[in-house]
Design a protein around this motif. Structure first.
Motif, short mmCIF file in Angstrom:
data_model
loop_
_atom_site.label_atom_id
_atom_site.label_comp_id
_atom_site.label_asym_id
_atom_site.label_seq_id
_atom_site.Cartn_x
_atom_site.Cartn_y
_atom_site.Cartn_z
N ALA A 38 6.29 4.24 -5.06
CA ALA A 38 6.00 4.83 -3.71
C ALA A 38 5.62 6.18 -3.37
O ALA A 38 4.88 6.49 -2.44
CB ALA A 38 7.15 4.42 -2.90
N PHE A 39 6.27 6.94 -4.23
CA PHE A 39 6.24 8.55 -4.17
C PHE A 39 5.34 8.89 -5.39
O PHE A 39 4.42 9.70 -4.89
CB PHE A 39 7.64 9.22 -4.17
CG PHE A 39 8.43 8.78 -3.11
CD1 PHE A 39 8.10 8.56 -1.85
CD2 PHE A 39 9.85 8.52 -3.49
CE1 PHE A 39 9.17 7.94 -1.11
CE2 PHE A 39 10.81 8.02 -2.51
CZ PHE A 39 10.54 8.01 -1.35
N ALA A 60 8.05 0.30 6.23
CA ALA A 60 6.79 1.07 5.68
C ALA A 60 6.78 2.43 6.48
O ALA A 60 6.52 3.24 5.87
CB ALA A 60 5.54 -0.07 6.14
N LEU A 82 3.20 0.06 -11.43
CA LEU A 82 2.91 1.40 -10.79
C LEU A 82 1.50 1.84 -11.77
O LEU A 82 0.67 2.26 -11.42
CB LEU A 82 3.75 2.39 -11.17
CG LEU A 82 3.77 3.90 -10.63
CD1 LEU A 82 5.24 4.51 -10.84
CD2 LEU A 82 2.90 4.61 -11.96
N ARG A 139 1.51 8.66 -4.12
CA ARG A 139 1.20 9.48 -3.17
C ARG A 139 0.95 10.96 -3.78
O ARG A 139 -0.10 11.65 -3.34
CB ARG A 139 1.94 9.35 -1.81
CG ARG A 139 1.99 8.06 -1.21
CD ARG A 139 3.05 8.14 -0.10
NE ARG A 139 2.91 7.08 0.89
CZ ARG A 139 3.38 5.86 0.76
NH1 ARG A 139 4.45 5.69 -0.08
NH2 ARG A 139 3.51 5.25 1.79
N ALA A 181 7.94 9.99 2.33
CA ALA A 181 6.96 10.66 1.60
C ALA A 181 6.23 11.87 1.86
O ALA A 181 5.99 12.70 1.33
CB ALA A 181 5.80 9.25 1.44
N LEU A 231 12.01 -2.44 -3.22
CA LEU A 231 10.83 -1.94 -2.13
C LEU A 231 11.69 -1.11 -0.90
O LEU A 231 12.54 -1.67 -0.35
CB LEU A 231 10.08 -2.98 -1.54
CG LEU A 231 8.86 -2.78 -0.61
CD1 LEU A 231 7.91 -2.14 -1.71
CD2 LEU A 231 8.32 -3.98 -0.02
N GLN A 232 10.90 0.00 -0.63
CA GLN A 232 11.64 0.64 0.60
C GLN A 232 11.26 -0.46 1.89
O GLN A 232 10.40 -0.96 2.02
CB GLN A 232 10.81 1.84 0.91
CG GLN A 232 10.88 2.92 -0.17
CD GLN A 232 12.47 3.54 -0.12
OE1 GLN A 232 13.25 3.24 0.68
NE2 GLN A 232 12.50 4.27 -1.10
N ARG A 249 0.77 -1.06 0.05
CA ARG A 249 -0.04 0.15 -0.09
C ARG A 249 0.94 1.23 -0.02
O ARG A 249 1.67 1.38 0.89
CB ARG A 249 -0.89 -0.12 1.13
CG ARG A 249 -1.94 1.11 1.31
CD ARG A 249 -3.10 0.69 2.14
NE ARG A 249 -3.98 -0.41 1.35
CZ ARG A 249 -5.02 -1.24 1.88
NH1 ARG A 249 -4.71 -1.12 3.25
NH2 ARG A 249 -5.41 -2.02 1.33
N TYR A 250 0.77 1.99 -1.07
CA TYR A 250 1.41 3.32 -1.38
C TYR A 250 0.40 4.50 -0.85
O TYR A 250 -0.49 5.02 -1.67
CB TYR A 250 1.92 3.27 -2.51
CG TYR A 250 3.20 2.56 -2.88
CD1 TYR A 250 4.07 2.07 -1.76
CD2 TYR A 250 3.26 2.18 -4.11
CE1 TYR A 250 4.86 1.30 -2.41
CE2 TYR A 250 4.20 1.29 -4.37
CZ TYR A 250 5.23 0.90 -3.50
OH TYR A 250 6.15 0.02 -3.92
N GLU A 300 9.40 4.67 4.82
CA GLU A 300 8.78 5.08 3.63
C GLU A 300 7.76 6.13 3.89
O GLU A 300 7.59 7.37 3.06
CB GLU A 300 8.28 4.01 2.88
CG GLU A 300 7.48 4.51 1.34
CD GLU A 300 6.70 3.07 0.85
OE1 GLU A 300 7.55 2.32 0.19
OE2 GLU A 300 5.52 2.98 0.93
N GLU A 301 6.79 5.95 4.87
CA GLU A 301 5.72 6.80 5.00
C GLU A 301 6.33 8.22 5.45
O GLU A 301 5.82 9.31 4.96
CB GLU A 301 4.66 6.40 6.22
CG GLU A 301 3.42 7.26 6.25
CD GLU A 301 2.61 6.80 5.07
OE1 GLU A 301 1.94 8.05 4.39
OE2 GLU A 301 2.52 5.94 4.50
#
Length: 413
Positions: free
Chosen positions: A277-278, A248, A301, A281, A255, A244-245, A230-231, A251-252
């Motif tokens: 990931a970015f 989590a 993506l 968002r 972002a 993958l970062q 989930r991004y 990453e959050e």
């Protein structure tokens, strides 16, 4: 040769450094100020005993620490450890004559890494699965891992059973395990030809154990549930074993910094975008053009975008930014840029960004040295460095992530 040494400092890889008449000796699992007995070979030392411990020394939380090479700093007091991580970034910036006060380090909790890469090999005594011993090809079999999410640790017996089916010789292999919203995504790599019967047996086990997906050297054996990462509000299914970062929450946090910096940008370029990931968002508030060299992450993506609602337009472009960076003329069509390259950094792309008139740039890197080099290029091109935030995504290792935010007044046309 066994000697007694005093550790003077910590090196860039988290090793203790002792200065001797013959030069520096690097001793893993030691701390500044300690007196230690060491077996020395050339410039490397193996810790035999701590004679006088540092007041910064603490009890490591993992039973494998000191044999497993996955972590190098579990024995260090938390405050000193965080200071070491921040100093890694600060020192790299200073070498490039960049004077900035770092933002506080964003910490990483134990038991939070959602993606790990394990090494394995079949032996006469059974299947080894774990991490390499430090500075060695030897694999240390593990029963616990205090960096990984508990569900991955609980799956270790299952992973050994699967490895026993898939890997039928003594050649070393790797297995990437990712904890996703729909179950574990397990990707074996560096495996010799696997018989059809073994593939079927492994697939049957994966289904019985409710793995989301099992793949071998990039080929999907079974996909019981589409793996979902989930991004923000968007679910994406990255290709097997893809980047993958690792954490989590990290990453959050990254972002969040990027989205706040680019909040007013109508059009954003996300370079080295991975599976989004970015980008996904940012698409809640901006049109995004996502650029990546590999087709599979771009396809993931794009699928995530097309199966979501409430996003602005997201376009994708398959392009090797090392060989063919976006030119400054192409970049001038955007109001903001985020770039998150591999460890080698983005030197050529940074030169193009530096020549552009894009007012807001966010640079993300897992390598302080190449980040500092790229920031120097951007600053020399007229950008002002607004902030640099270290992010500890690689717990108890010497590695550290960072997010740098820059801005440039847009020239009047």
């Amino acid at each position: 040769m066994n000697v007694r040494l005093k550790i003077d400092s910590l090196g860039g890889q988290g090793d203790g450094v002792a200065r001797t008449e013959r030069g520096q000796v690097f001793v893993p699992f030691t701390l500044p100020g300690e007196i230690v007995n060491v077996a020395v070979e050339r410039d490397r030392g193996t810790l035999m005993a701590v004679v006088e411990p540092s007041p910064l020394r603490v009890e490591p939380p993992c039973r494998h620490f000191g044999t497993c090479g996955g972590c190098s700093l579990q024995h260090m007091d938390d405050a000193a450890y965080r200071a070491f991580k921040s100093e890694r970034v600060a020192s790299a910036l200073k070498r490039e004559r960049i004077d900035v006060a770092l933002e506080p380090l964003i910490a990483c909790a134990p038991d939070s890494r959602r993606r790990v890469v394990l090494s394995g090999r079949r032996t006469v005594g059974g299947m080894l699965l774990g991490y390499h011993r430090m500075q060695s090809a030897e694999i240390v079999d593990i029963e616990e891992c205090r960096i990984a999410v508990p569900s991955i640790v609980s799956a270790l017996p299952l992973l050994r059973d699967l490895a026993g089916i898939v890997c039928q010789n003594t050649k070393p292999f790797h297995v990437t395990v990712t904890s996703t919203e729909t179950g574990h995504d397990v990707a074996f790599a560096d495996v010799d030809d696997v018989p059809d019967a073994a593939r079927r047996a492994a697939g049957d086990m994966a289904i019985r154990q409710k793995l989301a997906r099992l793949s071998i050297d990039g080929d999907i054996v079974v996909e019981h549930h589409r793996p979902a990462i989930r991004y923000g509000s968007v679910d994406v299914s990255p290709p097997p074993g893809s980047f993958l970062q690792a954490v989590a929450s990290a990453e959050e946090a990254m972002a969040g910094l990027i989205m706040a910096h680019l909040a007013k940008a109508k059009r954003v370029a996300d370079l080295f975008c991975g599976s989004g990931a970015f980008a996904l968002r940012l698409a809640h508030g901006s049109e995004v053009h996502a650029v990546e060299a590999e087709a599979a992450p771009l396809a993931a993506l794009d699928r995530g975008f097309r199966f979501s609602t409430g996003l602005k337009r997201v376009t994708t472009e398959k392009r090797d930014l090392f060989r063919r960076p976006l030119t400054f003329k192409e970049l001038d069509a955007f109001d903001g840029i985020v770039f998150d390259p591999p460890r080698a950094g983005a030197e050529d792309q940074s030169r193009q960004i530096a020549r552009s008139n894009v007012p807001k740039v966010a640079a993300v890197s897992c390598n302080p040295a190449t980040l500092a080099r790229d920031l120097r290029i951007l600053i020399d091109g007229g950008y002002k460095l607004v902030s640099v935030t270290p992010v500890d995504q690689f717990l108890w290792s010497p590695h550290v992530e960072a997010v740098a935010l820059l801005e440039k007044p847009r020239k009047r046309r």
